[in-house]
Scaffold this motif. Structure first.
Motif, PDB file in Angstrom:
ATOM      1  N   ALA A  39      -5.454   2.019  -7.889  1.00 45.29           N
ATOM      2  CA  ALA A  39      -5.614   2.196  -6.738  1.00 45.29           C
ATOM      3  C   ALA A  39      -6.472   3.139  -5.621  1.00 45.29           C
ATOM      4  CB  ALA A  39      -3.985   1.491  -5.729  1.00 45.29           C
ATOM      5  N   ARG A  40      -4.938   4.338  -5.530  1.00 46.86           N
ATOM      6  CA  ARG A  40      -4.964   5.303  -4.868  1.00 46.86           C
ATOM      7  C   ARG A  40      -6.658   6.680  -5.392  1.00 46.86           C
ATOM      8  NH1 ARG A  40       1.539   7.331  -5.432  1.00 46.86           N
ATOM      9  NH2 ARG A  40       1.724   5.996  -3.610  1.00 46.86           N
ATOM     10  N   ILE A  41      -6.539   6.193  -6.959  1.00 44.04           N
ATOM     11  CA  ILE A  41      -8.036   6.890  -6.915  1.00 44.04           C
ATOM     12  C   ILE A  41      -9.206   5.921  -6.707  1.00 44.04           C
ATOM     13  CG2 ILE A  41      -9.418   6.874  -8.673  1.00 44.04           C
ATOM     14  CD1 ILE A  41      -6.713   7.492 -10.417  1.00 44.04           C
ATOM     15  N   LEU A  42      -9.070   4.585  -6.117  1.00 45.13           N
ATOM     16  CA  LEU A  42     -10.198   3.977  -5.430  1.00 45.13           C
ATOM     17  C   LEU A  42     -10.187   4.553  -4.881  1.00 45.13           C
ATOM     18  CD1 LEU A  42      -9.642   0.592  -7.733  1.00 45.13           C
ATOM     19  CD2 LEU A  42     -11.625   2.242  -7.242  1.00 45.13           C
ATOM     20  N   VAL A  43      -9.115   4.849  -3.447  1.00 42.78           N
ATOM     21  CA  VAL A  43      -9.236   4.905  -2.024  1.00 42.78           C
ATOM     22  C   VAL A  43      -9.592   5.926  -1.452  1.00 42.78           C
ATOM     23  CG1 VAL A  43      -7.928   5.311   0.412  1.00 42.78           C
ATOM     24  CG2 VAL A  43      -7.274   3.282  -1.832  1.00 42.78           C
ATOM     25  N   SER A  44      -9.711   6.485  -2.510  1.00 43.43           N
ATOM     26  CA  SER A  44     -10.077   8.504  -2.758  1.00 43.43           C
ATOM     27  C   SER A  44     -11.440   8.861  -2.752  1.00 43.43           C
ATOM     28  CB  SER A  44      -8.797   9.473  -3.608  1.00 43.43           C
ATOM     29  OG  SER A  44      -9.367   9.168  -4.402  1.00 43.43           O
ATOM     30  N   ALA A  45     -12.035   7.190  -3.443  1.00 43.88           N
ATOM     31  CA  ALA A  45     -13.275   7.759  -4.406  1.00 43.88           C
ATOM     32  C   ALA A  45     -14.023   6.286  -3.014  1.00 43.88           C
ATOM     33  CB  ALA A  45     -12.885   7.053  -5.408  1.00 43.88           C
ATOM     34  N   ARG A  46     -12.694   6.270  -2.302  1.00 45.86           N
ATOM     35  CA  ARG A  46     -14.036   5.014  -1.118  1.00 45.86           C
ATOM     36  C   ARG A  46     -14.050   4.440  -1.587  1.00 45.86           C
ATOM     37  NH1 ARG A  46     -13.126   8.985   2.584  1.00 45.86           N
ATOM     38  NH2 ARG A  46     -14.150   9.917   3.580  1.00 45.86           N
ATOM     39  N   GLN A  47     -14.010   3.714  -2.753  1.00 51.59           N
ATOM     40  CA  GLN A  47     -14.100   2.606  -2.956  1.00 51.59           C
ATOM     41  C   GLN A  47     -13.238   1.036  -2.869  1.00 51.59           C
ATOM     42  OE1 GLN A  47     -14.474   2.191  -7.100  1.00 51.59           O
ATOM     43  NE2 GLN A  47     -16.036   4.152  -6.575  1.00 51.59           N
ATOM     44  N   SER A  48     -12.807   0.887  -1.091  1.00 51.41           N
ATOM     45  CA  SER A  48     -11.815   0.621  -0.867  1.00 51.41           C
ATOM     46  C   SER A  48     -11.961  -0.983  -1.169  1.00 51.41           C
ATOM     47  CB  SER A  48     -12.090   0.470   0.793  1.00 51.41           C
ATOM     48  OG  SER A  48     -13.444   0.052   1.567  1.00 51.41           O
ATOM     49  N   ARG A  49     -12.841  -1.512  -0.953  1.00 48.14           N
ATOM     50  CA  ARG A  49     -13.187  -3.295  -1.808  1.00 48.14           C
ATOM     51  C   ARG A  49     -12.713  -3.547  -2.949  1.00 48.14           C
ATOM     52  NH1 ARG A  49     -17.472  -6.569  -4.103  1.00 48.14           N
ATOM     53  NH2 ARG A  49     -17.944  -5.295  -4.734  1.00 48.14           N
ATOM     54  N   ASP A  50     -12.386  -2.547  -4.011  1.00 51.44           N
ATOM     55  CA  ASP A  50     -11.859  -2.614  -5.426  1.00 51.44           C
ATOM     56  C   ASP A  50     -10.203  -1.918  -4.773  1.00 51.44           C
ATOM     57  OD1 ASP A  50     -14.569  -3.098  -6.651  1.00 51.44           O
ATOM     58  OD2 ASP A  50     -14.723  -1.059  -7.308  1.00 51.44           O
ATOM     59  N   ALA A  51      -9.830  -1.568  -3.672  1.00 43.86           N
ATOM     60  CA  ALA A  51      -8.922  -0.479  -4.190  1.00 43.86           C
ATOM     61  C   ALA A  51      -7.951  -2.321  -3.312  1.00 43.86           C
ATOM     62  CB  ALA A  51      -8.627   0.525  -3.043  1.00 43.86           C
ATOM     63  N   ARG A  52      -8.474  -2.274  -2.248  1.00 45.36           N
ATOM     64  CA  ARG A  52      -7.883  -3.965  -1.976  1.00 45.36           C
ATOM     65  C   ARG A  52      -7.494  -4.878  -2.934  1.00 45.36           C
ATOM     66  NH1 ARG A  52     -11.437  -3.069   2.778  1.00 45.36           N
ATOM     67  NH2 ARG A  52     -12.929  -4.438   1.570  1.00 45.36           N
ATOM     68  N   HIS A  53      -8.142  -5.257  -3.775  1.00 43.86           N
ATOM     69  CA  HIS A  53      -7.990  -5.941  -4.741  1.00 43.86           C
ATOM     70  C   HIS A  53      -7.175  -5.258  -5.538  1.00 43.86           C
ATOM     71  CE1 HIS A  53      -8.830  -8.987  -7.634  1.00 43.86           C
ATOM     72  NE2 HIS A  53      -8.788  -8.159  -8.802  1.00 43.86           N
ATOM     73  N   VAL A  54      -6.618  -4.632  -5.668  1.00 40.09           N
ATOM     74  CA  VAL A  54      -5.348  -4.373  -6.919  1.00 40.09           C
ATOM     75  C   VAL A  54      -4.640  -4.072  -6.213  1.00 40.09           C
ATOM     76  CG1 VAL A  54      -4.853  -2.043  -7.644  1.00 40.09           C
ATOM     77  CG2 VAL A  54      -7.282  -2.429  -8.398  1.00 40.09           C
ATOM     78  N   LEU A  55      -4.304  -3.784  -4.317  1.00 40.39           N
ATOM     79  CA  LEU A  55      -3.117  -3.380  -3.849  1.00 40.39           C
ATOM     80  C   LEU A  55      -2.276  -4.560  -3.773  1.00 40.39           C
ATOM     81  CD1 LEU A  55      -3.740  -0.329  -1.778  1.00 40.39           C
ATOM     82  CD2 LEU A  55      -2.538  -0.581  -3.145  1.00 40.39           C
ATOM     83  N   ARG A  56      -3.559  -5.828  -3.163  1.00 42.16           N
ATOM     84  CA  ARG A  56      -3.151  -6.867  -3.343  1.00 42.16           C
ATOM     85  C   ARG A  56      -2.133  -8.047  -3.992  1.00 42.16           C
ATOM     86  NH1 ARG A  56      -8.750  -7.813   0.092  1.00 42.16           N
ATOM     87  NH2 ARG A  56      -8.121  -7.891   1.577  1.00 42.16           N
ATOM     88  N   LYS A  57      -2.892  -7.151  -5.422  1.00 45.96           N
ATOM     89  CA  LYS A  57      -2.171  -8.191  -6.753  1.00 45.96           C
ATOM     90  C   LYS A  57      -0.969  -7.289  -6.697  1.00 45.96           C
ATOM     91  CE  LYS A  57      -3.232  -9.301 -11.579  1.00 45.96           C
ATOM     92  NZ  LYS A  57      -4.114  -9.050 -12.519  1.00 45.96           N
ATOM     93  N   LEU A  58      -0.794  -5.907  -6.632  1.00 51.49           N
ATOM     94  CA  LEU A  58       0.154  -5.359  -6.584  1.00 51.49           C
ATOM     95  C   LEU A  58       1.297  -5.637  -5.682  1.00 51.49           C
ATOM     96  CD1 LEU A  58       1.398  -2.647  -7.966  1.00 51.49           C
ATOM     97  CD2 LEU A  58       0.407  -1.521  -6.645  1.00 51.49           C
ATOM     98  N   LEU A  59       0.838  -5.942  -4.224  1.00 57.91           N
ATOM     99  CA  LEU A  59       1.794  -6.068  -3.507  1.00 57.91           C
ATOM    100  C   LEU A  59       2.409  -7.676  -3.676  1.00 57.91           C
ATOM    101  CD1 LEU A  59      -0.122  -5.365  -0.281  1.00 57.91           C
ATOM    102  CD2 LEU A  59       2.652  -4.629  -1.047  1.00 57.91           C
ATOM    103  N   GLU A  60       1.823  -8.308  -4.172  1.00 58.87           N
ATOM    104  CA  GLU A  60       2.084  -9.716  -4.623  1.00 58.87           C
ATOM    105  C   GLU A  60       3.240  -9.672  -5.786  1.00 58.87           C
ATOM    106  OE1 GLU A  60      -1.123 -12.385  -5.957  1.00 58.87           O
ATOM    107  OE2 GLU A  60      -2.422 -12.839  -3.577  1.00 58.87           O
ATOM    108  N   GLN A  61       2.911  -8.869  -6.758  1.00 51.93           N
ATOM    109  CA  GLN A  61       3.681  -8.579  -7.976  1.00 51.93           C
ATOM    110  C   GLN A  61       4.921  -8.761  -7.352  1.00 51.93           C
ATOM    111  OE1 GLN A  61       1.241  -6.623 -10.786  1.00 51.93           O
ATOM    112  NE2 GLN A  61       0.266  -9.251 -11.644  1.00 51.93           N
TER     113      GLN A  61
END
Length: 187
Positions: free
Chosen positions: A64-86
């Motif tokens: 997710a941090r790699i995606l954020v730094s690459a400005r791919q916020s939609r993909d990062a949010r998807h990874v982070l939401r799943k991670l936050l739930e888990q």
């Protein structure tokens, strides 16, 4: 980096996959902090290749941090939401908090700093956080106050970040807190 490279070589030689994964993820995080996204991505992918099928929350956080730094916020949010739930379900508070801090950086990247506050404030409200994570949350909140031109909020967050960084023995955090304090003073 040299010590990590040596640890990676040793882990690979003895076939310690768990240690190899940890070292590769640490190398990815170091590369990411140094703005070497390609190197971070390679290390994360190599760690992913040897992970058990169950996966790793730390790997998801690095991804997710790699995606954020690459400005791919939609993909990062998807990874982070799943991670936050888990991590919320499994009680992994420290990884949850780091994921929330990462989630809070996305609105700032998009130019909407006010939306970041809820993520940072939720982390700061949790008991049981490691002192370094608590200091990072206060640092992020202090920077947010500076961005929003709220010098008093910046000063309060500076004091909180400085106290937490000192308590954790995190010297880099003390330096960063000093920068926030200076920016809030001259805001």
């Amino acid at each position: 980096d040299h010590h990590l490279a040596e640890a990676l070589r040793m882990a690979t030689e003895v076939g310690d996959e768990k240690l190899e994964i940890q070292v590769r993820l640490t190398l990815a995080e170091v590369a990411l902090r140094a703005q070497r996204r390609d190197e971070a991505h390679v290390q994360a992918e190599q760690a992913r290749a040897i992970l058990p099928a169950a996966g790793s929350h730390r790997l998801a956080l690095v991804t997710a941090r790699i995606l954020v730094s690459a400005r791919q916020s939609r993909d990062a949010r998807h990874v982070l939401r799943k991670l936050l739930e888990q991590t919320e379900a499994s009680g992994e508070l420290q990884i949850w908090a780091q994921a929330m801090l990462t989630m809070g950086s996305i609105p700032i990247e998009r130019g909407d700093p006010k939306s970041a506050a809820r993520y940072l404030d939720e982390v700061r409200s949790r008991d049981g956080l490691e002192p370094v994570i608590r200091a990072r949350a206060a640092l992020h909140r202090g920077l947010l106050h500076v961005i929003l031109r709220d010098p008093e909020g910046g000063r309060l967050s500076y004091r909180e970040a400085l106290g937490a960084a000192c308590a954790a023995g995190w010297s880099d955090g003390v330096v960063q807190a000093g920068r926030i304090g200076g920016q809030a003073q001259h805001g």
